[in-house]
Design a protein around this motif. Structure first.
Motif, short mmCIF file in Angstrom:
data_model
loop_
_atom_site.label_atom_id
_atom_site.label_comp_id
_atom_site.label_asym_id
_atom_site.label_seq_id
_atom_site.Cartn_x
_atom_site.Cartn_y
_atom_site.Cartn_z
N THR A 4 50.14 45.61 40.19
CA THR A 4 49.77 46.82 39.45
C THR A 4 50.36 46.79 38.04
O THR A 4 49.71 47.23 37.07
CB THR A 4 50.25 48.07 40.20
OG1 THR A 4 49.71 48.06 41.54
CG2 THR A 4 49.78 49.34 39.50
N HIS A 27 44.26 44.94 39.81
CA HIS A 27 43.76 45.68 40.96
C HIS A 27 42.31 46.06 40.68
O HIS A 27 41.86 46.09 39.54
CB HIS A 27 44.61 46.92 41.23
CG HIS A 27 44.79 47.80 40.03
ND1 HIS A 27 45.91 47.73 39.22
CD2 HIS A 27 44.00 48.75 39.46
CE1 HIS A 27 45.79 48.59 38.23
NE2 HIS A 27 44.65 49.22 38.35
N PHE A 53 44.82 52.62 48.02
CA PHE A 53 43.61 51.82 48.20
C PHE A 53 42.65 52.58 49.11
O PHE A 53 43.04 53.05 50.19
CB PHE A 53 43.93 50.47 48.83
CG PHE A 53 44.81 49.59 47.99
CD1 PHE A 53 44.57 49.42 46.64
CD2 PHE A 53 45.89 48.93 48.55
CE1 PHE A 53 45.39 48.61 45.87
CE2 PHE A 53 46.71 48.12 47.80
CZ PHE A 53 46.46 47.96 46.45
N THR A 68 40.88 51.54 43.81
CA THR A 68 42.32 51.75 43.65
C THR A 68 42.60 52.95 42.77
O THR A 68 41.97 53.11 41.71
CB THR A 68 42.99 50.51 43.04
OG1 THR A 68 42.64 49.36 43.79
CG2 THR A 68 44.50 50.67 43.03
#
Length: 353
Positions: free
Chosen positions: A68, A73, A29, A78
């Protein structure tokens, strides 16, 4: 952006024909403070009809891993590398339209807090019916009939009346049952349960666990059960994956991990569990220190700053060399097999009772 590349990581589990196969998964991230290494080289397999329990402290990467898998996400912040293959279909880097067709249909998730996961503006029945209409093309009447059927299946009394109630009119246990009904309305083959019993009292918790097992037998779903409670895992899972600082540190069957744990972190988790056989004055064992920051995780073994047995290894290996989790049963720890067995038998097992 979301990217897919091959990276060198831990040996992958054996068996390439698993229903869900995760290979060397990394999730990063981008934040104002730097790059968060939320998942750091994770691999596992899950077969149809089986339950994999993923355990670890908050921040260990359990929920991020499974969000995920679902593709939930933000692609703008990401980066995902590795492989996620569901029933032969690659999910990493798949178009959002492809993932939308799979979510709620072939794979679904039961969230930890149904009060925040369910919308307060719509009836429970409408929220169960919507994914059914979307994925099957059913009419509103057919979808409502299916919602009533699912509410009845998960044990909601008077489902024909409660289908038109709002989430705030349900108790905590009933909301969780409604969430399970919504997740299973399209008979998904993969169900991810993210600490679904955390906020429930023990009697309701037992009912929810029994319900999930019964529904798994009926639908044949593969289940990933995320929790920090090894007692729940003992009741639910076939296999256990122990995570720490975004990595898998131990894996094996429930009996193997709970009866003969091989990683110091797993020893700490087991030692922190209360037992009915313990005396009232007996203190729980705690793991010293705090989980590391995933912005700047420790070098080598991520657990070494908190590990009471790092000195048994010597040579600075724990702080300088990343231990490898072997394929199949094993733990990512520099202690030798003989050292692990001796420490467990002489020091850990007597404390666990």
């Amino acid at each position: 952006m979301t990217t897919l590349t091959k990276t060198e990581g831990e040996p992958v589990p054996t068996g390439s024909d698993a229903f869900l196969s995760v290979r060397d998964l990394h999730v990063r991230f981008s934040t104002e403070d730097g790059i968060v290494k939320a998942v750091d080289g994770l691999s596992f397999d899950l077969e149809r009809g089986q339950t994999l329990g993923i355990v670890g402290e908050s921040g260990s990467g359990k929920s991020v891993t499974n969000l995920t898998v679902l593709g939930l996400h933000n692609p703008a912040s990401t980066t995902v590398t590795g492989e996620i293959v569901l029933d032969g279909q690659e999910l990493t880097g798949a178009p959002e339209k492809t993932l939308e067709k799979l979510r709620g249909n072939k794979m679904a998730m039961v969230f930890q807090d149904p009060l925040t996961a369910l919308s307060p503006y719509y009836t429970v029945g409408r929220q169960i019916a919507e994914p059914y209409m979307k994925h099957t093309g059913a009419s509103k009447r057919e979808a409502k009939r299916r919602a009533i059927e699912m509410l009845d299946k998960v044990g909601i009394p008077q489902p024909k009346l409660r289908v038109d109630d709002y989430p705030h009119q349900f108790s905590g246990g009933m909301r969780q049952r409604a969430m399970i009904a919504m997740s299973l309305v399209c008979n998904p083959q993969l169900l991810i349960a993210d600490e679904p019993t955390t906020a429930l009292d023990v009697t309701v918790q037992a009912q929810i666990l029994d319900l999930l097992k019964d529904l798994q037998q009926e639908f044949g779903s593969a289940i990933i059960f995320i929790t920090h409670d090894l007692g729940v895992i003992a009741n639910m899972a076939d296999d256990i994956l122990v995570m720490y600082a975004g990595r898998a540190v131990e894996r094996g069957t429930v009996k193997e991990v709970l009866r003969t744990p091989r990683h110091p972190y797993t020893w700490g988790l087991l030692g922190s569990m209360p037992r009915l056989s313990s005396g009232t004055e007996e203190q729980l064992l705690s793991i010293p220190g705090s989980p590391p920051s995933l912005l700047n995780p420790p070098s080598g073994c991520p657990f070494h700053p908190r590990c009471a047995f790092a000195s048994e290894v010597g040579g600075g290996r724990c702080s300088g060399e990343r231990p490898v989790l072997p394929a199949g049963r094993g733990s990512a720890c520099h202690l030798t097999g003989e050292q692990k067995e001796t420490i467990f038998v002489e020091q850990i097992k007597p404390r666990l009772g």
